[in-house]
Scaffold this active site. Structure first.
Site, short mmCIF file in Angstrom:
data_model
loop_
_atom_site.label_atom_id
_atom_site.label_comp_id
_atom_site.label_asym_id
_atom_site.label_seq_id
_atom_site.Cartn_x
_atom_site.Cartn_y
_atom_site.Cartn_z
CB SER A 298 -5.40 2.80 0.30
OG SER A 298 -4.35 3.55 0.89
CG ASP B 169 -1.67 1.34 1.31
OD1 ASP B 169 -2.52 1.59 0.44
OD2 ASP B 169 -1.36 2.12 2.22
CE LYS C 273 -2.70 3.98 5.10
NZ LYS C 273 -3.04 3.93 3.67
#
Length: 441
Positions: A183, A161, A187
């Protein structure tokens, strides 16, 4: 795996198999798939979208491309917030220390400026010495010691990413619901959270201006979180005008400090409190919304939140003296006031034009390698609905030189529209959960 064939298949509206997404992401992370091929594939996704199965596969592939934060023996509940990006959005700088001072650990992993929007990391790094490049071990130790770490995406966390994020920024492939969702969630799911709150921006300055699209993005991310064991809630907040007064890295840090002293702009504080309340509720750190709000307000009025920010700054190598002396932050060489060209009412302050002007002033990146000037930007006290008179101050431009002042003035003349009437739309319009969508305003 023949990459051009996969690009063509996606370009023509086909769906890639999960194994193909896994192989693509593994190859890109390892450097076997070049940027130009991945750029072409990203553009095909922008145009054709992803199926639910493709989105899940892409998210999991990016998540599995690296390691995770693990808090196996740490009993304190953990929550984080993510914003889809806006102009003047410095909420994270206030929210993280506020929530941490209320007993909830905040392992906050943030990004840099993307497109016309600012980034939390760039703002933090305008604090002299502040280091956002923490390792997973450093972040874990700091969270367990002081309750919060504010870091960038480490080489260990979703490295795929990190590369894609930078590539999207410079290839015109930012505005895509599946790419944004994958994205963000790749995370956040790596942070070891017990709950996640999303600030999904809507309006002319958002990546997805249309409210229906913003709701779709919120629901997409909520489903990704819920299925993977991370309860997720989203608020839709306005980005049809800048949030707060300050726009630009160091200027926004100074405004965030004001907010933690109880002196922040009303709109900034309203959004910050609303999101922080959701964080406390998600992890059971408050008995209800009123209790959560009181705890957060007490964290500000008592000085605990500001003290927590001081600890974060010191722990990450920054100079905590900026909390008492904002002049230690980078200072623009030129500052000039922009005044109202006529009597009337502020009808509009177009945030996207302000964001693009910050890029032109040097406060953002147009290439991956570009250095930024943290001192430049705007302070815009005016809001839609304000009645103004000719010559009255509307904003200030902070620039490196006189050319920058002229650039800022041109942007303000286009962005601030004075008419005969105007109004300030609601700040927070919807609350989205796994159960559905609630209209708030």
């Amino acid at each position: 795996m023949v990459i051009p064939s996969l690009i063509q298949h996606k370009r023509d509206g086909g769906a890639l198999r999960s194994a193909e997404w896994t192989a693509l992401i593994e190859g890109y992370t390892a450097g076997r798939v070049p940027d130009y091929q991945m750029s072409a594939l990203l553009m095909a996704v922008v145009w054709r979208g992803l199926t639910a199965e493709e989105l899940a596969a892409l998210t999991d592939a990016m998540l599995q491309s690296g390691d995770r934060l693990r808090f196996d023996a740490f009993e304190r509940p953990r929550a984080d917030k993510h914003s889809t990006g806006g102009i003047g959005d410095k909420v994270s700088l206030l929210l993280a220390p506020m929530v941490a001072s209320c007993g909830v650990a905040v392992p906050m992993m943030s990004g840099r400026g993307l497109g016309h929007t600012g980034g939390t990391l760039d703002k933090l790094e305008s604090i002299p010495g502040f280091r956002t490049a923490l390792t997973l071990s450093e972040a874990k130790t700091q969270v367990e010691r002081i309750g919060c770490a504010m870091l960038g995406q480490t080489p260990e966390i979703a490295p795929a990413d990190k590369r894609l994020y930078a590539l999207r920024d410079v290839t015109g492939t930012v505005e895509s619901i599946p790419l944004i969702a994958a994205s963000i969630m790749s995370k956040k799911l790596a942070e070891g959270l017990n709950g996640l709150v999303l600030d999904v921006k809507t309006g002319s300055g958002a990546f997805l201006p249309d409210q229906a699209q913003a709701i779709e993005l919120a629901r997409t991310m909520i489903e990704l979180g819920e299925v993977r064991g991370c309860p997720t809630v989203a608020l839709l907040t306005a980005m049809d005008r800048p949030l707060g007064r300050s726009c630009g890295n160091a200027l926004e840090v100074e405004e965030a400090i004001d907010g933690l002293r109880g002196e922040g702009p009303a709109d900034l504080m309203e959004v910050t409190y609303a999101l922080a309340v959701e964080m406390l509720l998600l992890v059971g750190a408050a008995s209800g919304a009123a209790d959560a709000r009181k705890k957060l307000e007490d964290s500000v009025s008592s000085g605990r939140a500001l003290e927590t920010l001081s600890k974060i700054i010191e722990a990450q190598g920054g100079d905590p003296r900026v909390l008492d002396d904002p002049a230690l932050l980078p200072q623009a060489a030129e500052v000039e006031v922009f005044r109202a060209p006529r009597d009337g009412v502020v009808a509009q302050i177009e945030p996207r034009k302000i964001g693009r002007a910050i890029l032109e002033l040097g406060g953002g990146r147009r290439t991956i390698e570009e250095e930024i000037d943290p001192s430049v930007g705007f302070v815009i006290p005016a809001k839609p609905g304000d009645r103004v008179k000719t010559g009255e101050p509307l904003a200030s431009v902070f620039a490196r030189n006189r050319d920058g002042i002229e650039t800022g003035f041109r942007a303000l003349r286009e962005a601030i529209i004075i008419g005969d009437e105007g109004r300030l739309p609601p700040l927070i319009t919807h609350r989205v959960t796994a159960s559905g969508v609630e209209r708030l305003a």
